[in-house]
Scaffold this active site. Structure first.
Site, mmCIF file in Angstrom:
data_model
loop_
_atom_site.group_PDB
_atom_site.id
_atom_site.type_symbol
_atom_site.label_atom_id
_atom_site.label_comp_id
_atom_site.label_asym_id
_atom_site.label_seq_id
_atom_site.Cartn_x
_atom_site.Cartn_y
_atom_site.Cartn_z
ATOM 1 N N ALA A 1 -5.730 31.192 3.043
ATOM 2 C CA ALA A 1 -5.918 29.984 3.851
ATOM 3 C C ALA A 1 -7.332 29.918 4.393
ATOM 4 C CB ALA A 1 -4.900 29.943 4.983
ATOM 5 N N THR B 1 -2.660 37.648 1.427
ATOM 6 C CA THR B 1 -2.856 37.050 0.107
ATOM 7 C C THR B 1 -3.075 38.116 -0.957
ATOM 8 O OG1 THR B 1 -3.821 35.103 1.151
ATOM 9 C CG2 THR B 1 -4.219 35.380 -1.198
ATOM 10 N N ASP C 1 -1.958 36.826 16.109
ATOM 11 C CA ASP C 1 -3.172 36.565 16.876
ATOM 12 C C ASP C 1 -3.488 35.076 16.953
ATOM 13 O OD1 ASP C 1 -3.255 39.281 16.886
ATOM 14 O OD2 ASP C 1 -5.002 39.483 15.602
ATOM 15 N N ARG D 1 15.457 33.626 -0.702
ATOM 16 C CA ARG D 1 15.282 34.950 -0.114
ATOM 17 C C ARG D 1 16.206 35.213 1.070
ATOM 18 N NH1 ARG D 1 9.117 34.021 -0.815
ATOM 19 N NH2 ARG D 1 8.648 35.262 -2.644
#
Length: 1010
Positions: free
Chosen positions: A509, A537, A776, A835
């Site tokens: 991102a 990623t 964060d 999932r």
């Protein structure tokens, strides 16, 4: 210094304190379930009474639904008075006054502790904290009743014999909520401007005083505790607090008690402001306020701290943690003794500490005898000199994917060189380890080196390998372990810089945002708190869900796909949310046309944006444990599905090479549309995009932690950050800040606090995430007043390593080749399911453990594997191998007949193209060629669906759904796209699409005019 610690203090109401020290209120959570006093609680307080002038007993709820934490003490009815009387007498019997703190948690109340009651507050605004519920706005009648609850609690405290009460207007509880512009949005007599927001605290203080007078308690002490600031926007600022205190002072309470972590506390809102709050307090106090004693608190551990606090301007001192370690703290420090900062592991009974409190004191507990022995051993080793047998030693470092060969060259007294063959390790994840760790070891000649954040396994493997080389050279490696760590030259420098865009986070991102900003001729600085870039990623399977019929139509349909399309045709419009109805109608028409063209046997892979959209919607539609539905925001899902192919093409232009030889399906994706890069996992994305950013003068600052957003005139104009050596950065961004820090999948406490979907998230749950993914960005966003959405939904990856949570250990293949069996050797789920369905099914099996069964044919299709990796995993038990299914079953402690029957039945389904047991809708290969393999698996935390609220332009929204100028977010740090469950392949679709959109939007909206 004119004030002495042993001075007696006469309070306005007539009570006299024998010295200036009070024991601070600390929540010990030792009351009965109904809030009644326990003997354990009485023992704790009595043991600490005596030398302090007064003991303030922790938060005592005034109304039955006002608890904010378990084990809270209550004063909500007269039945509590006898127990409270015993507590007051126990404290007073040792010579200290007993003061009871009165509170109501308001919106901070936990429904689980309050009979399921929805919390109440001044306004229906949720707190910016985990698992916060939107409270009910209190009516005028409820407010008046609450004031009476405080009054009645005061009467009970007097009848129980307490010397006073402290009105708790701090710690974001109800009284503070009425004064805060964040939690009080009312426009009646109870809210509005500062003056109206003081109405409720003033009324409570007045009624408490009236009750004391009516009861004839002439010297009854009445204090008020306050929090000086809030980080929320809007929130309480110190000037607001001084307005409140100057107002309350006109009613003459006996004292004010600041709530802070240090008596030297400075502003938490403006970190550039280094003036202590006590200094500001004295400067801004009215003449009346100046006559009321102020209690200081926080970090008062030794006599010197007490002297310094009085010198700074406090009248009284509130001592907390030091009284846990030393129950007669004042006596000890007056005798000139130092007070320990830690308690011994054996001292719980000696110190009379209740068990609930002992559990949360873990940071203060150590084995002192063992610590002393360690110190003596360390001192002896540090005085020794090493003597190696010179030479080059071949050893191994244990990495994620097996043993890494190392050559360690030693002279007679030094480590000369370290060479690591990292060809077998996962690319990207541990690269900083191979570069920095050997350098630090050689430069400092020590093995006392901290592991590199994000690659602790590999770091420790290298250290252990070098220790083995030292052992082979005839020396004790503990000598080098005992040597001091490398000295980091600490910097107090502050560096200011201006760029166009600041991106926080270097995963997909963040990198796509940075690259797109560069495409728009904007300068970029990226911040990454870890040494390595890539975030989650670089750990992904790498497939991007994107509809591309012109490519997908080249591939034949698989058995079972027609069945899936037929199921979609069978859905009724009443099953679909209104926002998705038009897409649903279009999709059904498309499917009918497709079925008509291909007749009974679909001949090519069908796909469309509408199919992707509806599958994302259906896959994400979930309800929490209370039956509340969550549905992916239509505008975000539509943007994702319409623009993701554009993202794939953009990545291709940047240099990512996608494998066009097949169309695959990521785990839990529900359909084949995965665009997979040629390199393993997500490395190709990270390498390509980071290379593009760097080659176009974008800067990537690793080991740099974003601490605070810079906000001016309600616009986000930059970031304050800190580098690993202490250097502070103030980075101003002309076009704003993009938060791309990922979710909070590596923060177990945060997961547990927010969780509303799973019945339980255990403390020892593993995660597939990078350890950097700790929420964060959510913390940063809420500083600017960002709203949070969908926070209660966590996705588990069902096929994770039971020992580590890692994904790519064992033989991991595509879902069409998965065969799951439980410990009994039986299938238990459609392996192609989403999932969360797979994880729930797995968690219902014994120990949550199951196995992926594979054969020699499937081995060749396994992701991220090699013969050496397989051999290493066979040796350490990550993979089990046998020449027959019967032998494999025996190794797994299964009934051989059961496993054989299971696999034979599965193979029959592959032949017939239909799964009669679990309706699996795609098959590739049978399990039939020896040898056979089993990979043990357990669910692990994989993805968090909730986060910062954004619009379709990736602008962050506040709690009133307004855009926060200059603040953008993309990827897992955001919420609202994936609703209750994320489909496989949609995470990468999300990060690349909204990363690009965030930068596109930012490039058009300047926030700093020069």
């Amino acid at each position: 210094m004119t004030q002495k610690i042993l001075d007696s203090v006469q309070l306005r109401g007539g009570a006299e304190l024998k010295n200036r020290v009070l024991m601070a209120p600390m929540t010990i959570q030792a009351a009965y379930f109904d809030g009644s006093v326990t003997s354990e609680m009485i023992d704790y307080y009595q043991f600490r009474a005596g030398d302090a002038a007064a003991i303030i007993v922790e938060s005592c709820f005034v109304e039955d639904h006002g608890r904010g934490f378990p084990g809270a003490i209550g004063i909500d009815n007269d039945d509590k008075i006898p127990g409270l009387k015993r507590l007051a007498e126990a404290i007073q019997s040792k010579g200290s006054k007993a003061i009871l703190q009165l509170y109501h948690a308001g919106r901070m109340a936990n429904p689980k502790l309050n009979g399921g009651e929805t919390p109440i507050s001044a306004s229906p605004v949720a707190a910016l904290r985990p698992d916060a519920q939107v409270p009910r706005e209190m009516t005028h009648h409820q407010i008046e009743a609450m004031i009476e609850h405080f009054a009645e609690a005061t009467r009970r405290a007097i009848e129980a014999g307490f010397d006073g009460v402290e009105i708790h207007g701090a710690n974001t509880y109800l009284l503070q909520q009425f004064f805060s512009p964040h939690s009080n949005r009312r426009q009646d007599e109870w809210g509005g401007d500062n003056k109206k927001r003081t109405t409720f605290p003033v009324k409570v203080l007045q009624r408490v005083q009236e009750v004391a007078k009516a009861q004839g308690a002439d010297t009854f002490i009445i204090g008020y505790r306050f929090s000086p600031e809030e980080i929320e926007e809007p929130g309480i600022r110190f000037e607001d607090t001084m307005f409140l205190l100057n107002t309350l002072a006109e009613y003459h309470p006996d004292y004010f008690h600041i709530s802070a972590n240090s008596y030297k506390r400075t502003s938490i809102v403006n970190q550039e402001d280094t003036e202590p709050l006590i200094t500001k307090y004295r400067r801004l106090q009215s003449e009346t306020l100046a006559t009321i004693p102020l209690i200081g608190v926080g970090s008062i551990a030794q006599y010197e701290d007490a002297e310094a606090a009085l010198e700074l301007g406090y009248d009284l001192l509130s001592v907390g943690k030091a009284y846990l370690v030393e129950p007669q703290w004042l006596t000890k420090v007056l005798d000139g003794e130092k007070v320990d900062e830690f308690v011994d592991i054996h001292d719980q009974k000696t110190l009379h500490i209740p068990s609930p409190l002992w559990k949360v004191m873990d940071f203060m507990i150590l084995d002192k005898a063992e610590e002393h022995r360690k110190y003596e051993r360390l001192k002896a080793l540090q005085n020794k000199k090493v003597q190696f047998k010179a030479g080059t030693y071949d050893v191994f470092a244990k990495g994620h994917n097996g043993d890494l060969p190392m050559k360690v060259e030693l002279s007679q007294d030094k480590i000369v060189s370290i060479h690591i063959d990292d060809s077998g390790e996962s690319e990207g994840i541990a690269n900083p380890v191979f570069e920095r760790l050997p350098r630090d070891i050689i430069d400092n000649q020590t093995l006392n080196i901290d592991a590199i954040s994000g690659a602790t396994v590999t770091s420790q493997g290298i250290l252990d390998g070098i220790a083995e080389a030292i052992t082979q050279a005839g020396e004790n490696p503990d000598i080098l372990r005992a040597r001091p760590k490398p000295v980091v030259k600490w910097s107090n420098e502050t560096v200011e810089e201006t760029t166009d865009v600041v991106v926080i986070g270097t995963g997909g991102a963040g990198l796509s945002a940075a690259a797109t900003a560069i495409d728009h001729d904007k300068s970029v600085i990226m911040l990454e708190k870890f040494p390595a870039i890539g975030g989650n990623t670089i750990r992904t399977g790498g497939q991007v869900n994107a509809t591309e019929p012109s490519w997908q139509n080249e591939f034949p349909a698989l058995a079972g796909e027609k069945e899936t399309l037929e199921q979609l045709l069978e859905l009724k419009e009443s099953d679909i949310d209104d926002d998705y109805l038009e897409d649903f109608r279009t999709l059904q028409s498309q499917i009918k046309d497709y079925m008509a063209k291909t007749k009974d046997a679909p001949s090519y892979l069908f796909d469309s944006n509408e199919l992707h959209r509806i599958q994302t919607y259906l896959g994400g539609k979930r309800t929490d444990r209370n039956g509340k539905a969550i549905i992916g925001r239509y505008d975000l899902v539509k943007t994702l599905t319409e623009r993701v192919l554009e993202s794939v093409n953009w990545l291709t232009e940047k240099g990512v090479h996608f494998d066009r030889s097949f169309v695959d399906m990521p785990v839990g994706a529900l359909w084949r549309r995965g665009h997979k890069p040629m390199k393993a996992q997500g490395l190709e994305y990270v390498e390509t995009l980071s290379g593009y950013v760097k080659s176009h003068n974008g800067r990537i600052m690793t080991e740099t932690t974003a601490e605070k957003l810079i906000i001016k005139d309600h616009k986000v104009i930059g970031v304050e950050a800190r580098q690993s050596n202490g250097t502070k950065l103030k980075l101003y961004a002309r076009y704003g800040v993009i938060i791309a820090t990922g979710g909070f999948g590596a923060n177990t406490k945060m997961l547990q606090q927010y969780n509303t979907y799973w019945s339980h998230i255990p403390d020892d749950i593993k995660t597939t995430n990078s350890p950097a993914i700790t929420g964060d960005g959510i913390r940063l966003g809420t500083q600017a007043g960002a709203d949070l959405v969908g926070m209660g939904f966590t996705q588990f990856m069902p096929i994770s390593d039971p020992k580590t949570g890692a994904l790519f250990t064992g033989l991991i293949v595509t879902p069409s080749n998965f065969v799951f069996v439980n410990k009994a050797g039986q299938r238990f789920v459609n392996e192609f399911e989403s999932r969360d369905v797979l994880s729930k099914a797995a968690l219902e099996q014994e120990d949550g453990l199951f196995y992926i069964i594979a054969d020699e044919n499937i081995k060749s299709l396994a992701m991220n594997t090699s013969d050496s990796k397989i051999q290493n995993e066979l040796e350490d038990g990550t993979l089990i191998k046998a020449d027959t299914l019967e032998a494999l079953a025996e190794k797994l402690n299964m009934n051989p007949e059961t496993l054989v029957n299971t696999i034979e039945r599965y193979n029959h389904f592959v032949d017939q193209g239909h799964d009669d047991d679990f309706h699996k809708n795609a098959f590739d290969l049978k399990i039939e060629k020896a040898p056979f393999y089993a990979t043990p698996r357990k669910p692990a935390v994989h993805h968090t669906m909730g986060g910062l609220s954004i619009n379709s332009q990736a602008q962050v929204l506040d709690i009133e759904n307004n855009v926060i100028p200059g603040l953008y977010a993309s990827g897992e740090v955001t919420g609202g796209i994936h609703a209750g469950n994320r489909l496989g392949g949609n995470a990468l679709a999300d990060i690349f699409t909204f990363g690009r959109i965030a930068a596109e939007t930012a490039a058009q909206n300047k926030v700093i005019e020069e």
